[in-house]
Design a protein around this motif. Structure first.
Motif, mmCIF file in Angstrom:
data_model
loop_
_atom_site.group_PDB
_atom_site.id
_atom_site.type_symbol
_atom_site.label_atom_id
_atom_site.label_comp_id
_atom_site.label_asym_id
_atom_site.label_seq_id
_atom_site.Cartn_x
_atom_site.Cartn_y
_atom_site.Cartn_z
ATOM 1 N N GLU A 132 0.688 -1.695 0.041
ATOM 2 C CA GLU A 132 0.411 -0.358 0.342
ATOM 3 C C GLU A 132 1.166 1.257 0.083
ATOM 4 O O GLU A 132 0.173 2.331 0.354
ATOM 5 N N ARG A 133 2.251 1.103 0.259
ATOM 6 C CA ARG A 133 3.398 2.181 -0.124
ATOM 7 C C ARG A 133 3.572 2.266 -1.169
ATOM 8 O O ARG A 133 4.510 3.821 -1.546
ATOM 9 N N LEU B 20 10.763 14.286 -4.799
ATOM 10 C CA LEU B 20 10.572 12.435 -5.349
ATOM 11 C C LEU B 20 10.568 11.599 -4.330
ATOM 12 O O LEU B 20 11.031 11.556 -3.271
ATOM 13 N N GLU B 21 9.212 10.251 -4.707
ATOM 14 C CA GLU B 21 9.675 9.409 -3.794
ATOM 15 C C GLU B 21 9.670 8.303 -4.180
ATOM 16 O O GLU B 21 9.520 8.203 -5.487
ATOM 17 N N THR B 22 10.443 7.625 -3.028
ATOM 18 C CA THR B 22 10.610 6.291 -4.566
ATOM 19 C C THR B 22 11.303 5.321 -3.455
ATOM 20 O O THR B 22 10.476 5.518 -2.276
ATOM 21 N N GLY B 23 11.252 3.760 -3.352
ATOM 22 C CA GLY B 23 11.509 2.997 -2.601
ATOM 23 C C GLY B 23 12.309 2.821 -1.857
ATOM 24 O O GLY B 23 13.772 3.649 -2.374
ATOM 25 N N THR B 24 12.424 1.767 -0.523
ATOM 26 C CA THR B 24 13.822 0.975 -0.625
ATOM 27 C C THR B 24 13.826 0.168 -1.079
ATOM 28 O O THR B 24 14.814 -0.600 -0.032
ATOM 29 N N ALA B 25 13.659 -0.662 -1.213
ATOM 30 C CA ALA B 25 13.956 -2.258 -1.625
ATOM 31 C C ALA B 25 15.104 -1.826 -2.624
ATOM 32 O O ALA B 25 14.912 -1.214 -3.518
ATOM 33 N N PHE C 286 19.908 15.549 -6.711
ATOM 34 C CA PHE C 286 18.393 14.544 -5.427
ATOM 35 C C PHE C 286 19.628 14.933 -4.712
ATOM 36 O O PHE C 286 20.652 13.714 -4.245
ATOM 37 N N VAL C 287 18.698 14.904 -2.896
ATOM 38 C CA VAL C 287 18.800 14.657 -1.725
ATOM 39 C C VAL C 287 18.188 14.149 -1.357
ATOM 40 O O VAL C 287 17.040 14.264 -1.236
ATOM 41 N N SER C 288 18.555 13.809 -0.158
ATOM 42 C CA SER C 288 16.774 13.434 0.982
ATOM 43 C C SER C 288 16.168 14.167 1.708
ATOM 44 O O SER C 288 17.071 15.143 2.009
ATOM 45 N N CYS C 289 15.454 14.340 1.955
ATOM 46 C CA CYS C 289 14.528 15.218 2.291
ATOM 47 C C CYS C 289 12.900 15.174 3.180
ATOM 48 O O CYS C 289 12.753 13.164 3.419
ATOM 49 N N ALA C 290 12.820 15.449 4.231
ATOM 50 C CA ALA C 290 11.501 14.682 4.767
ATOM 51 C C ALA C 290 11.051 14.821 3.719
ATOM 52 O O ALA C 290 10.207 15.219 2.633
ATOM 53 N N GLU D 297 3.648 10.214 3.904
ATOM 54 C CA GLU D 297 3.922 9.860 5.255
ATOM 55 C C GLU D 297 5.110 9.032 4.660
ATOM 56 O O GLU D 297 4.973 8.404 3.884
ATOM 57 N N ALA D 298 5.884 9.410 6.058
ATOM 58 C CA ALA D 298 7.396 8.030 5.911
ATOM 59 C C ALA D 298 7.076 6.775 6.361
ATOM 60 O O ALA D 298 6.270 6.797 7.102
ATOM 61 N N SER D 299 7.254 5.591 5.172
ATOM 62 C CA SER D 299 7.413 4.468 6.107
ATOM 63 C C SER D 299 8.484 4.106 5.925
ATOM 64 O O SER D 299 9.432 4.378 5.517
ATOM 65 N N PRO D 300 9.324 2.283 6.600
ATOM 66 C CA PRO D 300 10.054 1.522 5.628
ATOM 67 C C PRO D 300 10.296 2.083 4.599
ATOM 68 O O PRO D 300 11.262 1.190 4.062
ATOM 69 N N HIS D 301 9.046 1.472 3.840
ATOM 70 C CA HIS D 301 9.033 1.387 2.098
ATOM 71 C C HIS D 301 9.454 2.383 1.219
ATOM 72 O O HIS D 301 9.612 1.947 0.148
ATOM 73 N N ASN D 302 9.194 3.054 1.883
ATOM 74 C CA ASN D 302 9.437 4.809 1.589
ATOM 75 C C ASN D 302 10.329 5.833 1.723
ATOM 76 O O ASN D 302 10.890 6.204 2.666
ATOM 77 N N GLN D 303 10.769 6.529 0.365
ATOM 78 C CA GLN D 303 12.143 7.443 1.185
ATOM 79 C C GLN D 303 11.574 8.929 -0.103
ATOM 80 O O GLN D 303 11.047 8.672 -1.095
#
Length: 152
Positions: free
Chosen positions: A30-31, A108-113, A128-132, A138-144
């Protein structure tokens, strides 16, 4: 490589888009926030396809969040085109369009897999750099989340 503005509901996009959505949902459940053809057809989204020798090599989109902020959506290289520069060409095209529009930020939003590692590497190499989380995410273990400052 030819990149052209296109219709995400076109029949020649369907198989690659279905593959994209299926693969993301298999690891993110669902993420997985990738847009389907209807979402990619929204008035706030511009969709492009990448072609080489009349073969669809990939697609990508730019969503306008507001007049200063855009979002990279649904970047995908066809499986046979991975590692050939299709992703870099599409990302460069999207960044150039965001600059042309006068956006201050491109997010952008992408996954962590593991399957996301090549895309993350591409995004980082483009600045691109990491951001909130941004927009409705919403943050989850599946996205960054990542952001590119376009003001320089």
């Amino acid at each position: 490589m030819e990149i052209r503005r296109d219709d995400p509901t076109a029949p020649y996009v369907a198989d690659l888009l279905a593959h994209h959505l299926e693969e993301l949902r298999s690891v993110m459940a669902e993420r997985a926030f990738a847009l389907d053809a209807t979402g990619l057809s929204a008035a706030t989204v511009t969709f492009w396809t990448a072609w080489q020798d009349d073969i669809l090599r990939g697609f990508g989109a730019l969503k306008e969040l507001d007049h200063t902020h855009g979002e990279v959506k649904s970047m995908r290289a066809a499986p046979a085109a991975r590692g050939t520069g299709v992703g870099r060409a599409l990302l460069s095209h999207i960044v150039a369009e965001a600059r042309r529009r006068g956006y201050v930020h491109l997010s952008l939003e992408t996954g962590t897999a593991a399957l996301h590692a090549p895309a993350i590497s591409l995004y980082r190499s483009a600045g691109f750099v990491s951001c909130a989380p941004f927009a409705d995410y919403e943050a989850s273990p599946h996205n960054q989340f990542m952001r590119l400052d376009l003001t320089d």
